[in-house]
Motif scaffolding. Structure first.
Motif, PDB file in Angstrom:
ATOM      1  N   SER A   1      23.803  -3.647  42.894  1.00 19.22           N
ATOM      2  CA  SER A   1      24.014  -5.077  43.034  1.00 19.22           C
ATOM      3  C   SER A   1      23.739  -5.791  41.714  1.00 19.22           C
ATOM      4  CB  SER A   1      23.123  -5.648  44.133  1.00 19.22           C
ATOM      5  OG  SER A   1      21.762  -5.406  43.836  1.00 19.22           O
ATOM      6  N   GLU A   2      24.424  -6.906  41.520  1.00 21.35           N
ATOM      7  CA  GLU A   2      24.290  -7.694  40.305  1.00 21.35           C
ATOM      8  C   GLU A   2      22.821  -8.030  40.062  1.00 21.35           C
ATOM      9  OE1 GLU A   2      26.138  -9.100  37.020  1.00 21.35           O
ATOM     10  OE2 GLU A   2      27.360  -8.588  38.786  1.00 21.35           O
ATOM     11  N   GLY A   3      22.386  -7.882  38.809  1.00 22.47           N
ATOM     12  CA  GLY A   3      21.013  -8.229  38.465  1.00 22.47           C
ATOM     13  C   GLY A   3      20.018  -7.101  38.575  1.00 22.47           C
ATOM     14  N   THR A   4      20.474  -5.901  38.939  1.00 26.44           N
ATOM     15  CA  THR A   4      19.563  -4.759  39.084  1.00 26.44           C
ATOM     16  C   THR A   4      19.321  -4.089  37.730  1.00 26.44           C
ATOM     17  OG1 THR A   4      20.267  -4.331  41.351  1.00 26.44           O
ATOM     18  CG2 THR A   4      19.199  -2.513  40.178  1.00 26.44           C
ATOM     19  N   LEU A   5      18.066  -3.873  37.401  1.00 28.24           N
ATOM     20  CA  LEU A   5      17.683  -3.119  36.215  1.00 28.24           C
ATOM     21  C   LEU A   5      17.429  -1.675  36.618  1.00 28.24           C
ATOM     22  CD1 LEU A   5      16.689  -2.853  33.237  1.00 28.24           C
ATOM     23  CD2 LEU A   5      14.406  -3.484  34.087  1.00 28.24           C
ATOM     24  N   THR A   6      18.067  -0.744  35.932  1.00 28.90           N
ATOM     25  CA  THR A   6      17.862   0.681  36.198  1.00 28.90           C
ATOM     26  C   THR A   6      17.117   1.308  35.023  1.00 28.90           C
ATOM     27  OG1 THR A   6      19.835   0.862  37.585  1.00 28.90           O
ATOM     28  CG2 THR A   6      18.995   2.894  36.617  1.00 28.90           C
ATOM     29  N   LEU A   7      16.047   2.015  35.332  1.00 30.89           N
ATOM     30  CA  LEU A   7      15.277   2.724  34.312  1.00 30.89           C
ATOM     31  C   LEU A   7      15.472   4.223  34.485  1.00 30.89           C
ATOM     32  CD1 LEU A   7      11.893   0.763  34.496  1.00 30.89           C
ATOM     33  CD2 LEU A   7      13.790   0.397  32.904  1.00 30.89           C
ATOM     34  N   GLN A   8      15.598   4.907  33.356  1.00 29.31           N
ATOM     35  CA  GLN A   8      15.761   6.363  33.385  1.00 29.31           C
ATOM     36  C   GLN A   8      14.394   7.014  33.187  1.00 29.31           C
ATOM     37  OE1 GLN A   8      19.289   8.272  31.647  1.00 29.31           O
ATOM     38  NE2 GLN A   8      17.870   9.377  30.309  1.00 29.31           N
TER      39      GLN A   8
END
Length: 428
Positions: free
Chosen positions: A398-405
């Motif tokens: 969804s728009e605005g989601t930050l994904t960290l690896q």
């Protein structure tokens, strides 16, 4: 409006509770006198043998401080009525034991020497005082002969004693930071003859406290509103409120279900579970007051030492996610808790996800991310929300989601924490 100094309390977030007294010799719960229906004469053997030759309050204080606690609370008087200070209002004190020294004075000095705030617990209940009416908490509640002899007792005759002892505690030892009263029970159907604010003359007592030490924090157990709320042996599901308004609170928790030393009780909580309780509380704007019950010689047992050492190890790397931190305005993902301190958001991972962590609403708000265990960078992934998942390509969220690896291997710590440096404080 309260005059209590709550700043240090919300900064500390962790405190040590110490339940210690004659019941530590019995070594089977602090309510042993109640549970076993003991008379004063039967309980007297513990006063006659109270000689804690290993009492070292500096050791207690150092244990608390190493674990990141900011304050320690000692049971100056528990329900059995025995006083750990040299009270002028009764002979039932530590001065009339083989030990014969003012425990409270030594405790206060030790806490101050270690830079800790000082808290004193005082039981409103008193099973020893000749003016305290028998009720459903009293050890001799089923002794009809005793009850008949005590039938004329009037709680108003007990009030001057109660108020006088509080005055002693607030005038003899310098600044006291926290008064923990215990407890009012007019609302408890399991205790007949329950007592509350009117029985303690609580409004007058509070006025006395504010006169003597205006900045002392007073809990909520006088039967009238206090400065903080103190849930016991459960964890609130959300930030606590009074009349719909958020209020500072403190969860009181034991290591094994018993407050006093309980030799044969092996029902211990894991260190990891207690660290999660602390984190969860801070995420809801609360504190954790974690109890120890020193033994009859005055020592912390092996379980208490091991538990606080484990908390100390975790806090060594993660204290800034706790001290002075509080709730964040974003909803944390499943199996995580957020705490916020200034422009830093802390993501506490109760479960370690595989490769990726998705944080809704945080895209474009974080300038840097790192693991707290070693300050190693955590890289963000920029994924088009419209991208379709296929084979090795992750679909857009969804728009605005930050994904960290994340690394595949979980850091070797009780609860891993990711520190996010925000572009600005969310309140600014």
């Amino acid at each position: 409006m309260t005059t209590a100094d709550l700043h240090w309390f919300t900064e500390a977030r962790l405190g040590m509770f110490v339940h210690w007294g004659l019941y530590s010799l019995a070594a089977r719960h602090e309510w042993v006198k109640n549970r076993e229906r003991m008379t004063d004469a039967e309980y007297e053997r513990y006063r006659e043998h109270f000689d804690p030759d290993r009492y070292d309050p500096r050791a207690w204080a150092r244990t608390a401080r190493a674990a990141g606690a900011g304050y320690v609370v000692l049971t100056a008087k528990h329900h059995d009525g025995f006083c750990l200070w040299d009270s002028e209002l009764t002979d039932y004190t530590v001065m009339n034991t083989p030990y014969g020294r003012d425990v409270v004075a030594e405790f206060v000095e030790a806490c101050r020497a270690e830079g800790l705030r000082v808290g004193l617990y005082y039981s409103l209940i008193d099973w020893h005082h000749e003016g305290f009416p028998v009720d459903g908490t009293h050890p001799q509640r089923d002794d009809e002969e005793f009850k008949a002899a005590a039938a004329d007792r009037d709680i108003r005759d007990y009030q001057p004693y109660l108020h006088g002892q509080v005055r002693e505690l607030l005038t003899r030892y310098g600044r006291i930071d926290y008064l923990f009263f215990d407890f009012s029970y007019t609302h408890r159907p399991d205790y007949w003859g329950g007592k509350g604010a009117e029985d303690w003359a609580a409004d007058e007592l509070m006025a006395l406290i504010r006169e003597l030490q205006p900045e002392v924090i007073v809990n909520d157990r006088l039967g009238i509103p206090g400065d903080i709320v103190t849930p016991e042996q459960y964890q609130p599901l959300e930030p606590m409120r009074r009349d719909g308004v958020p209020v500072p609170w403190e969860a009181c928790q034991t290591l094994n279900g018993s407050w006093g030393y309980d030799r044969d009780n092996l029902d211990r909580k894991s260190t990891g579970s207690l660290i999660r309780l602390l984190i969860d509380g801070v995420s809801k704007n609360g504190n954790l007051l974690l109890n120890v019950g020193p033994d009859g010689r005055g020592r912390l047992d092996a379980v208490a030492r091991e538990t606080f050492a484990g908390i100390a190890e975790w806090m060594d790397a993660h204290a800034r996610s706790i001290h002075g931190a509080g709730p964040a305005p974003w909803q944390a993902p499943t199996d995580t808790r957020y705490t916020l301190c200034g422009d830093r958001l802390y993501v506490h991972l109760f479960d370690w996800p595989f490769r990726h962590l998705h944080l809704p609403g945080l895209a474009g708000k974080v300038r840097y991310a790192q693991l707290m265990t070693d300050a190693s960078e955590i890289l963000p992934l920029h994924i088009d929300p419209k991208r379709t998942a296929q084979n090795t390509l992750m679909g857009g969220l969804s728009e605005g989601t930050l994904t960290l690896q994340l690394p595949v291997r979980r850091p070797d710590t009780a609860v891993p924490v990711i520190e996010l440096f925000l572009d600005q404080h969310p309140g600014s």
